[in-house]
Design a protein around this motif. Structure first.
Motif, mmCIF file in Angstrom:
data_model
loop_
_atom_site.group_PDB
_atom_site.id
_atom_site.type_symbol
_atom_site.label_atom_id
_atom_site.label_comp_id
_atom_site.label_asym_id
_atom_site.label_seq_id
_atom_site.Cartn_x
_atom_site.Cartn_y
_atom_site.Cartn_z
ATOM 1 N N LYS A 36 0.850 -1.181 0.000
ATOM 2 C CA LYS A 36 0.000 0.000 0.000
ATOM 3 C C LYS A 36 0.890 1.236 0.000
ATOM 4 C CE LYS A 36 -3.671 2.421 2.489
ATOM 5 N NZ LYS A 36 -4.562 2.435 3.678
ATOM 6 N N SER A 37 0.634 2.159 -0.912
ATOM 7 C CA SER A 37 1.473 3.352 -1.052
ATOM 8 C C SER A 37 0.599 4.598 -1.070
ATOM 9 C CB SER A 37 2.295 3.276 -2.342
ATOM 10 O OG SER A 37 3.007 4.471 -2.553
ATOM 11 N N ASP A 38 1.094 5.651 -0.476
ATOM 12 C CA ASP A 38 0.387 6.934 -0.485
ATOM 13 C C ASP A 38 0.942 7.880 -1.534
ATOM 14 O OD1 ASP A 38 -1.241 6.183 1.662
ATOM 15 O OD2 ASP A 38 0.269 6.797 3.126
ATOM 16 N N PHE A 39 1.767 7.355 -2.445
ATOM 17 C CA PHE A 39 2.452 8.219 -3.404
ATOM 18 C C PHE A 39 2.137 7.880 -4.859
ATOM 19 C CE2 PHE A 39 4.981 7.951 0.460
ATOM 20 C CZ PHE A 39 5.186 9.295 0.751
ATOM 21 N N MET A 40 1.269 6.901 -5.102
ATOM 22 C CA MET A 40 1.037 6.497 -6.477
ATOM 23 C C MET A 40 0.276 7.545 -7.280
ATOM 24 S SD MET A 40 2.813 3.979 -6.110
ATOM 25 C CE MET A 40 2.875 3.671 -7.859
ATOM 26 N N ASP A 41 -0.430 8.441 -6.610
ATOM 27 C CA ASP A 41 -1.095 9.511 -7.347
ATOM 28 C C ASP A 41 -0.109 10.543 -7.882
ATOM 29 O OD1 ASP A 41 -0.428 10.407 -4.844
ATOM 30 O OD2 ASP A 41 -2.349 11.373 -4.424
ATOM 31 N N LYS A 42 1.167 10.387 -7.522
ATOM 32 C CA LYS A 42 2.215 11.285 -8.042
ATOM 33 C C LYS A 42 2.847 10.738 -9.321
ATOM 34 C CE LYS A 42 1.936 13.959 -4.353
ATOM 35 N NZ LYS A 42 0.972 13.188 -3.560
ATOM 36 N N VAL A 43 2.518 9.491 -9.692
ATOM 37 C CA VAL A 43 3.098 8.884 -10.884
ATOM 38 C C VAL A 43 2.621 9.615 -12.137
ATOM 39 C CG1 VAL A 43 3.134 6.806 -12.331
ATOM 40 C CG2 VAL A 43 3.377 6.606 -9.853
ATOM 41 N N TRP A 49 10.477 6.337 -16.208
ATOM 42 C CA TRP A 49 10.700 6.965 -14.914
ATOM 43 C C TRP A 49 10.828 8.463 -15.169
ATOM 44 C CZ3 TRP A 49 11.836 4.685 -9.939
ATOM 45 C CH2 TRP A 49 11.751 3.287 -9.915
ATOM 46 N N THR A 50 9.832 9.216 -14.739
ATOM 47 C CA THR A 50 9.835 10.658 -14.981
ATOM 48 C C THR A 50 10.720 11.389 -13.989
ATOM 49 O OG1 THR A 50 7.542 10.386 -15.707
ATOM 50 C CG2 THR A 50 8.332 12.639 -15.419
ATOM 51 N N PHE A 51 10.861 10.826 -12.788
ATOM 52 C CA PHE A 51 11.783 11.357 -11.782
ATOM 53 C C PHE A 51 12.284 10.181 -10.954
ATOM 54 C CE2 PHE A 51 7.362 12.000 -10.648
ATOM 55 C CZ PHE A 51 7.239 11.424 -9.397
ATOM 56 N N GLY A 52 13.403 10.363 -10.288
ATOM 57 C CA GLY A 52 14.142 9.252 -9.707
ATOM 58 C C GLY A 52 13.426 8.434 -8.655
ATOM 59 N N HIS A 53 12.505 9.026 -7.885
ATOM 60 C CA HIS A 53 11.829 8.270 -6.820
ATOM 61 C C HIS A 53 10.384 7.953 -7.183
ATOM 62 C CE1 HIS A 53 11.029 12.556 -6.008
ATOM 63 N NE2 HIS A 53 9.886 12.154 -5.493
ATOM 64 N N GLU A 54 10.023 8.087 -8.456
ATOM 65 C CA GLU A 54 8.635 7.946 -8.885
ATOM 66 C C GLU A 54 8.010 6.614 -8.461
ATOM 67 O OE1 GLU A 54 6.067 8.676 -12.975
ATOM 68 O OE2 GLU A 54 8.114 7.886 -13.122
ATOM 69 N N TRP A 55 8.691 5.498 -8.716
ATOM 70 C CA TRP A 55 8.149 4.176 -8.425
ATOM 71 C C TRP A 55 8.824 3.520 -7.220
ATOM 72 C CZ3 TRP A 55 4.037 1.465 -10.427
ATOM 73 C CH2 TRP A 55 3.404 2.025 -11.539
ATOM 74 N N SER A 74 5.181 -3.149 -7.742
ATOM 75 C CA SER A 74 3.736 -3.233 -7.534
ATOM 76 C C SER A 74 3.315 -2.436 -6.303
ATOM 77 C CB SER A 74 3.306 -4.696 -7.376
ATOM 78 O OG SER A 74 4.076 -5.338 -6.367
ATOM 79 N N ALA A 75 2.143 -1.823 -6.379
ATOM 80 C CA ALA A 75 1.594 -1.069 -5.254
ATOM 81 C C ALA A 75 0.102 -0.892 -5.471
ATOM 82 C CB ALA A 75 2.283 0.288 -5.113
ATOM 83 N N HIS A 76 -0.579 -0.463 -4.425
ATOM 84 C CA HIS A 76 -1.991 -0.106 -4.583
ATOM 85 C C HIS A 76 -2.287 1.130 -3.756
ATOM 86 C CE1 HIS A 76 -3.533 -1.563 -0.618
ATOM 87 N NE2 HIS A 76 -2.491 -2.371 -0.690
ATOM 88 N N GLN A 77 -3.214 1.907 -4.227
ATOM 89 C CA GLN A 77 -3.670 3.102 -3.519
ATOM 90 C C GLN A 77 -5.096 3.408 -3.954
ATOM 91 O OE1 GLN A 77 -1.632 6.783 -4.445
ATOM 92 N NE2 GLN A 77 -2.432 7.848 -2.668
ATOM 93 N N GLY A 78 -5.961 3.662 -2.989
ATOM 94 C CA GLY A 78 -7.341 4.005 -3.321
ATOM 95 C C GLY A 78 -8.011 2.913 -4.130
#
Length: 265
Positions: A36-43, A49-55, A74-78
């Motif tokens: 579970k990730s709280d950052f996938m809406d930033k992808v 890879w648009t920026f170094g910590h994207e995934w 792999s991740a999930h959010q919302g």
């Protein structure tokens, strides 16, 4: 009538029992964890890879190949599941031909022939459209899948990663998927399969891996897929807390009815 102290003790016992049971690790063959990730809406969905910590806030699975590694994140959010397939070893990308296929068995029933609960998503480098496939076709030549319309909110795109890719700066194919949970059904585990086609070498690589190359261009039977699981059961992100409360209620009734003698003065 239960006194408040007894009720409080029963609640603690019930919750302790439930979380002890669900926390016991279970061994699976051929599994991928999903975080579970709280950052996938930033992808940014651009096939790279648009920026170094994207995934980075995702679970990593590495598939070793004779020429390098295939990386699956792999991740999930919302309401969505997110998958990245990064073929850093393929430094001679071919637009319109290199492709990644990601498959889910929504019911994880591992049938011999793909049915309507099996879905595959096919990204091709440099193409704006992604094929969404559903099992249930009678045709063996299509591996029993048929093409369907993309579900609402779905995104699939294949592109070429370069300078911001943490696995290699040399341009190579990368594939991003955003898949709605409502299509798959909300569960903490699915059957799972990933395949990458390297057009330059005309070879296929997959997870679960096969040593004899028997998968080739075909999507194998769901019975041969692995599993993607949520170890903390966070993947449904809604039904589980209700389940815990219901279980706690029934355990509370059990304690009150069958073992009151342990709390008698």
């Amino acid at each position: 009538m239960l006194s408040f102290p007894k009720f409080f003790i029963y609640c603690i016992l019930a919750y302790t029992l439930i979380f002890t049971i669900i926390s016991v690790p279970v061994s699976y063959a051929q599994t991928i964890d999903i975080t579970k990730s709280d950052f996938m809406d930033k992808v940014v969905f651009d096939g790279k890879w648009t920026f170094g910590h994207e995934w980075k806030p995702t679970t990593l699975t590495t598939v070793d190949t004779p020429t390098g590694s295939l990386y699956i994140r792999s991740a999930h959010q919302g309401d969505f599941v997110y998958i990245l397939v990064d073929s850093a070893f393929d430094t001679r990308p071919v637009k319109g031909s290199d492709r990644a296929t990601v498959c889910f068995d929504a019911n994880m029933n591992k049938t011999m022939i793909a049915n309507s609960n099996d879905y595959c998503f096919v990204d091709i480098v440099g193409q704006n459209s992604t094929s969404v496939l559903q099992g249930g076709s009678p045709l063996a030549i299509t591996d029993y899948f048929r093409k369907i319309s993309s579900p609402s909110g779905f995104i699939g795109i294949g592109g070429i990663s370069d300078q911001y890719d943490i696995y290699g700066f040399t341009p190579h194919p990368t594939f991003e998927f955003k898949i709605p949970k409502d299509l798959l059904g909300r569960s903490d585990s699915y059957g799972f399969f990933v395949q990458f086609y390297d057009a330059n070498s005309n070879k296929f690589y997959s997870w679960p891996a096969t040593d004899d190359g028997t998968y080739y261009s075909h999507i194998p039977s769901p019975s041969k897929w692995g599993e993607i699981i949520s170890p903390d059961h966070s993947l449904p992100e809604s039904p589980f807390p209700v389940f815990v409360l219901v279980m706690a209620f029934f355990i509370l009734i059990y304690f009150n009815k069958f073992i009151p003698k342990y709390f008698k003065k």
